[in-house]
Design an enzyme around this catalytic site. Structure first.
Site, PDB file in Angstrom:
ATOM      1  N   LYS A  83      51.969  67.529  13.634  1.00 50.80           N
ATOM      2  CA  LYS A  83      51.746  68.646  12.704  1.00 50.80           C
ATOM      3  C   LYS A  83      50.302  69.099  12.825  1.00 50.80           C
ATOM      4  O   LYS A  83      49.416  68.288  13.131  1.00 50.80           O
ATOM      5  CB  LYS A  83      52.001  68.194  11.249  1.00 50.80           C
TER       6      LYS A  83
ATOM      7  N   GLY B 258      63.682  83.385   0.590  1.00 51.38           N
ATOM      8  CA  GLY B 258      62.863  83.699   1.763  1.00 51.38           C
ATOM      9  C   GLY B 258      63.683  83.456   3.013  1.00 51.38           C
ATOM     10  O   GLY B 258      64.913  83.586   2.997  1.00 51.38           O
ATOM     11  N   ASN B 259      63.031  83.058   4.075  1.00 47.57           N
ATOM     12  CA  ASN B 259      63.750  82.856   5.341  1.00 47.57           C
ATOM     13  C   ASN B 259      64.915  81.888   5.172  1.00 47.57           C
ATOM     14  O   ASN B 259      66.059  82.199   5.516  1.00 47.57           O
ATOM     15  CB  ASN B 259      62.766  82.352   6.406  1.00 47.57           C
TER      16      ASN B 259
ATOM     17  N   GLY C 207      66.327  80.344   2.295  1.00 52.09           N
ATOM     18  CA  GLY C 207      67.277  80.622   1.212  1.00 52.09           C
ATOM     19  C   GLY C 207      68.138  81.840   1.493  1.00 52.09           C
ATOM     20  O   GLY C 207      69.355  81.826   1.267  1.00 52.09           O
TER      21      GLY C 207
HETATM   22  P1  NAD Z   1      59.472  81.657   2.720  1.00 53.56           P
HETATM   23  O1  NAD Z   1      58.036  81.833   2.429  1.00 53.56           O
HETATM   24  O2  NAD Z   1      60.152  82.580   3.673  1.00 53.56           O
HETATM   25  O3  NAD Z   1      60.323  81.737   1.351  1.00 53.56           O
HETATM   26  C1  NAD Z   1      60.015  80.994   0.220  1.00 53.56           C
HETATM   27  C2  NAD Z   1      60.810  81.538  -0.950  1.00 53.56           C
HETATM   28  O4  NAD Z   1      60.537  80.747  -2.092  1.00 53.56           O
HETATM   29  C3  NAD Z   1      60.452  82.980  -1.332  1.00 53.56           C
HETATM   30  O5  NAD Z   1      61.617  83.667  -1.696  1.00 53.56           O
HETATM   31  C4  NAD Z   1      59.561  82.790  -2.554  1.00 53.56           C
HETATM   32  O6  NAD Z   1      59.603  83.901  -3.427  1.00 53.56           O
HETATM   33  C5  NAD Z   1      60.227  81.588  -3.181  1.00 53.56           C
HETATM   34  N1  NAD Z   1      59.362  80.903  -4.127  1.00 53.56           N
HETATM   35  C6  NAD Z   1      58.029  80.729  -4.102  1.00 53.56           C
HETATM   36  N2  NAD Z   1      57.610  80.122  -5.214  1.00 53.56           N
HETATM   37  C7  NAD Z   1      58.716  79.896  -5.948  1.00 53.56           C
HETATM   38  C8  NAD Z   1      58.947  79.317  -7.222  1.00 53.56           C
HETATM   39  N3  NAD Z   1      57.945  78.850  -7.954  1.00 53.56           N
HETATM   40  N4  NAD Z   1      60.221  79.228  -7.642  1.00 53.56           N
HETATM   41  C9  NAD Z   1      61.241  79.716  -6.907  1.00 53.56           C
HETATM   42  N5  NAD Z   1      61.080  80.300  -5.734  1.00 53.56           N
HETATM   43  C10 NAD Z   1      59.835  80.389  -5.267  1.00 53.56           C
HETATM   44  O7  NAD Z   1      59.622  80.136   3.165  1.00 53.56           O
HETATM   45  P2  NAD Z   1      60.815  79.468   3.989  1.00 53.56           P
HETATM   46  O8  NAD Z   1      60.494  79.494   5.429  1.00 53.56           O
HETATM   47  O9  NAD Z   1      62.099  80.019   3.506  1.00 53.56           O
HETATM   48  O10 NAD Z   1      60.672  77.944   3.533  1.00 53.56           O
HETATM   49  C11 NAD Z   1      61.215  77.461   2.317  1.00 53.56           C
HETATM   50  C12 NAD Z   1      61.202  75.948   2.333  1.00 53.56           C
HETATM   51  O11 NAD Z   1      61.952  75.475   3.458  1.00 53.56           O
HETATM   52  C13 NAD Z   1      59.831  75.287   2.455  1.00 53.56           C
HETATM   53  O12 NAD Z   1      59.884  74.060   1.750  1.00 53.56           O
HETATM   54  C14 NAD Z   1      59.722  75.007   3.946  1.00 53.56           C
HETATM   55  O13 NAD Z   1      58.813  73.963   4.219  1.00 53.56           O
HETATM   56  C15 NAD Z   1      61.145  74.601   4.242  1.00 53.56           C
HETATM   57  N6  NAD Z   1      61.513  74.706   5.660  1.00 53.56           N
HETATM   58  C16 NAD Z   1      61.468  75.907   6.312  1.00 53.56           C
HETATM   59  C17 NAD Z   1      61.872  75.972   7.636  1.00 53.56           C
HETATM   60  C18 NAD Z   1      61.913  77.280   8.384  1.00 53.56           C
HETATM   61  O14 NAD Z   1      62.399  77.294   9.525  1.00 53.56           O
HETATM   62  N7  NAD Z   1      61.467  78.383   7.798  1.00 53.56           N
HETATM   63  C19 NAD Z   1      62.292  74.805   8.318  1.00 53.56           C
HETATM   64  C20 NAD Z   1      62.321  73.603   7.618  1.00 53.56           C
HETATM   65  C21 NAD Z   1      61.932  73.569   6.288  1.00 53.56           C
END
Ligand code: NAD
Length: 436
Positions: free
Chosen positions: A100, A230-231, A233
């Site tokens: 990381k 986000g991505n 969800g």
């Molecule tokens: P993102 O930034 O695209 O989306 C995050 C979402 O969470 C947004 O809709 C934001 O509005 C919402 N959010 C922020 N604060 C919040 C709160 N207090 N309550 C509710 N919602 C809230 O991020 P992402 O890429 O979707 O990542 C989300 C999670 O998944 C993170 O924990 C990340 O580490 C994990 N993750 C992502 C990936 C990936 O490929 N993108 C892979 C593995 C794990």
């Protein structure tokens, strides 16, 4: 975070009767690179940023893991995430170790040219410690395909040749993989579907499955609430809805909506883009109207009476304050670490076999490993110089996610451990068996 990752590895390794030196090898990172990066800001002044690349374990292959740009990043966090990447890659059956990187910066406070200079400075600093068979970085929090394109451009300039497999999460035009954007959500859905085949998919998922799996009501009867739009969800909700699940609630940082009869995911995203938030978007079909639903807070969303809860935003959202109020029978950890250890133990009724009592919690190291799995497919394509169609990528992802799930499920049933402990045990078995 670092302490709890290390505690879980130690506990699992002790249960497996590994000796203390082997446990040390599983805990300590092989390399921890710490550096100061100096760039010239648009004002002409120099500014220094702190950064790390931590290479945790390479028993199974090159280090693999993202680079995050965040103002709160600290060394312990980067190390914990590198450690968890070793576990996640092993769980997913990938020929990778864990790594990381991180820079302490709020990228929103930089101009685009400053962001490019910082990204290139980071690539310059790590150029001699990465490579397609050494360490393969990727995007993470606040780092994008465009940032990867600057980093790989800088890296290739330094080494004097093309090396598309050294970074993943690149734009498709620079050797990125089709299907990468949706991969984490899609992979989580494949795992959920594999789980449902094993159990009665009725209202009580804790019933022991019959041989042959799926014997409950159709998927249309299963309700899902997703925290985070986000991505991860959004694509999870979209693809689950297309697969026949009923998405009844979604939220973003400003709150959420609950549409009891099932909401339209695409229409909700369209409405969110117009309003700037999900709250107020009560959408069914192509129409959004208050009569269809109501607003919920992020706390209320977690406590809704749904079959499946999908925290896909932040860590520690299910904790000692709300754990007793969680009604969903299945929790799919799409975010990293959405349950505190206390909540996890409470909800999974520690020690009981998966699927018999307590909730079924699909651990993050399995549920969200679709992203790194398609990163792996991007790496394979980059090494081979042969690129697959989106369907080929998605089909391979499905096979790999189902295989990863199957091994964890089998271990869980054999050992009567919840899926999380089973996942750690499978990962540690794989890592240690590759150590000389
Ligand atoms: P993102 O930034 O695209 O989306 C995050 C979402 O969470 C947004 O809709 C934001 O509005 C919402 N959010 C922020 N604060 C919040 C709160 N207090 N309550 C509710 N919602 C809230 O991020 P992402 O890429 O979707 O990542 C989300 C999670 O998944 C993170 O924990 C990340 O580490 C994990 N993750 C992502 C990936 C990936 O490929 N993108 C892979 C593995 C794990």
């Amino acid at each position: 975070m670092l302490e709890s990752a290390q505690a879980l590895i130690t506990k699992t390794a002790e249960k497996m009767k590994l000796d203390s030196e082997m446990i040390k090898r599983l805990i300590e990172p092989e390399f921890a690179h710490e550096f100061a990066l100096t760039i010239t800001m648009d004002t002409g002044k120099k500014k220094v940023f702190k950064g790390w690349r931590i290479q945790h374990n390479s028993a199974l292959g090159p280090y693999k893991g993202g680079i995050r740009f965040h103002h709160d990043t600290v060394r312990e966090e980067v190390q914990a995430l590198a450690t968890l990447m070793s576990i996640k890659c092993a769980v997913a059956g990938l020929p990778y170790g864990g790594g990381k990187g991180g820079i302490v910066v709020d990228p929103k406070k930089l101009s685009k040219t400053e962001l490019e200079r910082l990204s290139r400075a980071f690539a310059n600093r790590i150029a001699h410690i990465i490579g397609e068979d050494i360490d393969v970085p990727a995007p993470d929090v606040n780092t994008t395909p465009e940032i990867m394109s600057w980093m790989i451009d800088e890296y290739q300039r330094i080494i004097g040749r093309k090396s598309p497999a050294t970074f993943t999460g690149k734009p498709v035009s620079m050797g990125g993989s089709l299907g990468r954007t949706e991969a984490t959500g899609r992979g989580g859905l494949f795992v959920l579907q594999a789980l449902l085949k094993k159990i009665n998919v009725g209202n009580d998922p804790r019933v022991v499955p019959k041989k042959g799996g799926h014997r409950g009501p159709p998927l249309q009867n299963l309700t899902i609430a997703v925290q985070g739009f986000g991505n991860v969800g959004y694509y999870f909700a979209k693809l689950a809805s297309e697969a026949g699940f009923k998405i009844v609630a979604v939220s973003d940082s400003k709150g959420g909506v609950y549409v009891k009869d099932g909401l339209s995911v695409d229409q909700t995203m369209k409405c969110k883009k117009e309003k700037g938030m999900v709250a107020g978007c009560y959408c069914k079909g192509s129409v959004c109207d208050i009569k269809y639903g109501k607003t919920v807070t992020n706390e209320e969303l977690l406590e809704l009476p749904v079959d499946i809860l999908v925290p896909a935003a932040l860590e520690n959202v299910i904790n000692d304050k709300n754990m007793a109020k969680i009604k969903a029978g299945i929790i799919v950890e799409m975010a990293n670490g959405p349950l505190t250890q206390e909540a996890y133990e409470y909800l999974s009724k520690k020690g009981l076999p998966a699927g018999r009592q307590g909730k079924i919690i699909v651990p993050d190291v399995l549920a969200n490993s679709g992203g790194v799995t398609v990163s792996y497919l991007e790496w394979v394509q980059g090494k081979a110089g042969y690129y697959w169609s989106e369907k080929e990528v998605n089909d391979r992802l499905k096979v790999m996610m189902e295989k990863a799930f199957e091994a964890i499920w089998k271990k869980s049933v054999e050992t009567k451990m919840p899926l999380k402990q089973a996942a750690f045990e499978v990962a540690i078995e794989r890592i240690t068996s590759a150590m000389a």
